[in-house]
Design an enzyme around this catalytic site. Structure first.
Site, PDB file in Angstrom:
ATOM      1  N   GLU A 129      -2.749   3.294   3.280  1.00  0.00           N
ATOM      2  CA  GLU A 129      -3.931   2.638   2.686  1.00  0.00           C
ATOM      3  C   GLU A 129      -4.786   1.946   3.739  1.00  0.00           C
ATOM      4  O   GLU A 129      -5.116   0.762   3.594  1.00  0.00           O
ATOM      5  CB  GLU A 129      -3.493   1.658   1.582  1.00  0.00           C
ATOM      6  CG  GLU A 129      -2.819   2.355   0.423  1.00  0.00           C
ATOM      7  CD  GLU A 129      -2.603   1.496  -0.812  1.00  0.00           C
ATOM      8  OE1 GLU A 129      -2.745   0.262  -0.731  1.00  0.00           O
ATOM      9  OE2 GLU A 129      -2.304   2.073  -1.874  1.00  0.00           O
ATOM     10  N   GLU A 150       1.612   7.714  -3.994  1.00  0.00           N
ATOM     11  CA  GLU A 150       1.903   6.516  -4.801  1.00  0.00           C
ATOM     12  C   GLU A 150       1.236   6.703  -6.155  1.00  0.00           C
ATOM     13  O   GLU A 150       0.014   6.832  -6.231  1.00  0.00           O
ATOM     14  CB  GLU A 150       1.354   5.238  -4.144  1.00  0.00           C
ATOM     15  CG  GLU A 150       2.140   4.786  -2.943  1.00  0.00           C
ATOM     16  CD  GLU A 150       1.702   3.413  -2.415  1.00  0.00           C
ATOM     17  OE1 GLU A 150       1.288   2.565  -3.229  1.00  0.00           O
ATOM     18  OE2 GLU A 150       1.780   3.220  -1.195  1.00  0.00           O
TER      19      GLU A 150
HETATM   20  O1  AHR Z   1       3.661   0.231  -4.175  1.00  0.00           O
HETATM   21  C1  AHR Z   1       3.210  -1.076  -3.995  1.00  0.00           C
HETATM   22  C2  AHR Z   1       2.027  -1.160  -3.035  1.00  0.00           C
HETATM   23  O2  AHR Z   1       0.904  -0.545  -3.615  1.00  0.00           O
HETATM   24  C3  AHR Z   1       2.165  -0.457  -1.720  1.00  0.00           C
HETATM   25  O3  AHR Z   1       2.793  -1.234  -0.756  1.00  0.00           O
HETATM   26  C4  AHR Z   1       0.745  -0.200  -1.320  1.00  0.00           C
HETATM   27  O4  AHR Z   1       0.611   0.939  -0.516  1.00  0.00           O
HETATM   28  C5  AHR Z   1       0.014  -0.095  -2.629  1.00  0.00           C
HETATM   29  O5  AHR Z   1      -1.136  -0.849  -2.648  1.00  0.00           O
END
Ligand code: AHR
Length: 503
Positions: A174, A292
């Protein structure tokens, strides 16, 4: 009056081959994911490595194919060297991403051993926040080089006799987000990712690399970020990442339709990759890593009140409801529907932190509601993804306009003739009569049908009541004259397993 919908199952209407790695997950050094989740020496179920056996059993059963590690936001401040070698000498650090204390008791070598025991593959992320190409390259050498160099010999000395063979690596996490340690502009990240990719692949040419896409499609820079970073790194990477989390913030009908946003997100990013491909006259296709995805909102308020600088604080501990499981089911359907472009996906995360598996610190581990749709998809959703030509009544929604009550996709394994139809009835009020045209499936018969539903959309599992939300074998699907008929209860996730003759 029940709703009526229909699908057609035709083995030739393939979308693409499902990459088993879309059934991946994620363990970050965050909250109780590692400490008290995967790793807890002294727990009654812990093995000789300190890994919780009850968690390992549930992970294996879930069928997770690949696990991303060590972050997440955590990775952007991580010194991987802190987590190797004799445990007593590993430093404690202030961990800025989650304002916790990191003991480094668990690191790269422990993670690799844990993956072997969990029967899953490692997916490593490197720190491109506070560090750069050389540290990333060194970690590839530590993990993958057979021996005879300082770093590969150090791995061997630390117990990793055989190279770990980590195939997939994320180039940071990110990096478009201002909350990220070492946040970068697209130009800055595009350059550093390219230089890291070059030396990482020179160190091990067999690896595949994931470039950071936007941390969500709602980012102001979404689109411009993708095209800029791809412009820099296109020829050096294999995938670009997508992340998304949804919550029930505007009512259940809207929440249940959120995977339509995920659909749009995937289609947009695939188009951006192809636009850059065209611009560069490239022969190569960059695919998508949805590394994610999940429902995340229940714990937001509690997390704001947690004190900082604890070791393994109970953060992001969402307790998932039945309706969350339906959303996760719809999101899995979306991932399968995009099997032609999404080659890796990680349910974020795996244990305790926004996770399908929860543990009590000194007690049991249990399955959350979202465990089940994931298990069904990972177990039965293999082979070719099929376009099912859905026909369904719709409801109106401010965000999505027309939302079909039915959400569905099918998968087909030509080798053994097995077919699975996944279907969600989004209606909160009415059952749905689903007809599936199976005339293109010779000698088709029903093997089993499963349903996850219940009267209380907000029901959750807990240590005390671990089976409050769980699927039932219903076997209510019948085939007559080439038409399969099944009733999908209101607000339900359904899995209909079929067997046809092998062609
Ligand atoms: O999964 C939780 C968090 O969400 C992770 O650390 C990050 O990459 C995202 O914003």
């Amino acid at each position: 009056m029940a709703l009526k919908s229909s699908v057609t199952l035709t083995p030739s209407r393939t979308i693409g081959k499902i990459d088993p790695r879309i059934y991946g997950s994620f363990i970050e050094h965050l909250g109780r994911a590692v400490y008290g989740g995967a790793y807890q020496p002294g727990h009654p179920s812990a093995d000789e490595d300190g890994f919780r056996g009850d968690v390992l059993d549930l992970v294996r059963d879930l069928g997770v194919t690949i696990v991303r590690y060590p972050g997440g936001n955590f990775v952007s401040g991580y010194r991987w060297e802190d987590g190797i070698g004799p445990k007593a000498q590993r430093p404690r650090r202030m961990e800025l991403a989650w304002r916790s204390i990191e003991t480094n008791e668990f690191g790269t070598d422990e993670f690799m051993r844990w993956c072997q025991k969990a029967k899953t593959l490692p997916l490593m992320a490197v720190n491109l926040g506070t560090r750069g190409p050389e540290e990333a390259r060194q970690l590839v050498e530590y993990c993958n080089f057979p021996g005879g160099t300082a770093l590969s010999d150090l791995r061997i000395a630390n117990g990793g006799h055989d190279p770990y063979g980590v195939k997939v690596w994320c180039l940071g996490n990110e990096m478009d987000g201002p909350w990220q340690i070492g946040h970068k502009t697209a130009e800055e990240y595009g350059r550093t990712a390219t230089e890291s990719a070059k030396v990482m692949k020179w160190t091990d040419p067999s690896i595949e690399l994931v470039l950071c896409g936007s941390s969500g499609s709602g980012m102001a820079t979404f689109g411009a970020w993708e095209t800029t970073v791809l412009d820099h790194a296109y020829e050096h990477v294999d995938y670009i990442s997508l992340h998304t989390y949804y919550g029930n913030r505007t009512g259940t009908p809207n929440f249940l339709a959120k995977n339509l946003d995920m659909d749009r997100f995937i289609t947009s990013v695939a188009a951006m990759c192809d636009a850059v491909k065209g611009k560069k006259h490239s022969q190569k296709t960059v695919n998508l890593s949805f590394d994610e995805w999940n429902v995340w909102f229940h714990s937001n308020e509690a997390d704001n009140k947690l004190p900082s600088w604890m070791i393994a604080p109970p953060m992001l501990e969402d307790h998932y409801t039945l309706e969350d499981a339906l959303v996760v089911g719809c999101m899995l359907i979306t991932l399968i529907r995009h099997a032609d472009r999404v080659k890796i996906a990680c349910l974020a995360q795996l244990v305790n932190v926004i996770a399908p598996i929860m543990t009590e610190p000194n007690g049991v581990a249990w399955k959350q509601s979202i465990y089940y749709p994931f298990l069904h998809a990972a177990r039965f959703g293999q082979g070719q993804a099929l376009d099912v030509e859905m026909r369904s009544p719709v409801y109106t929604d401010r965000e999505f306009d027309q939302v079909p009550y039915l959400e569905s996709v099918a998968t087909y394994q030509p080798e053994d003739g097995s077919i699975t139809l996944f279907a969600v009835n989004r209606s909160l009020d009415e059952a749905m009569q689903l007809e599936a045209d199976v005339r293109d499936l010779p000698s088709c018969r029903v093997v089993e049908s499963l349903t996850l539903t219940g009267d209380d959309l907000l029901a959750v599992n807990s240590a005390q009541d671990p089976d409050r939300v769980h699927p039932q074998v219903v076997n209510n699907a019948v085939i007559e004259d080439g038409i399969l008929r099944v009733t999908l209860p209101k607000a339900s996730w359904n899995v209909i397993r079929l067997q046809t003759a092998v062609r």
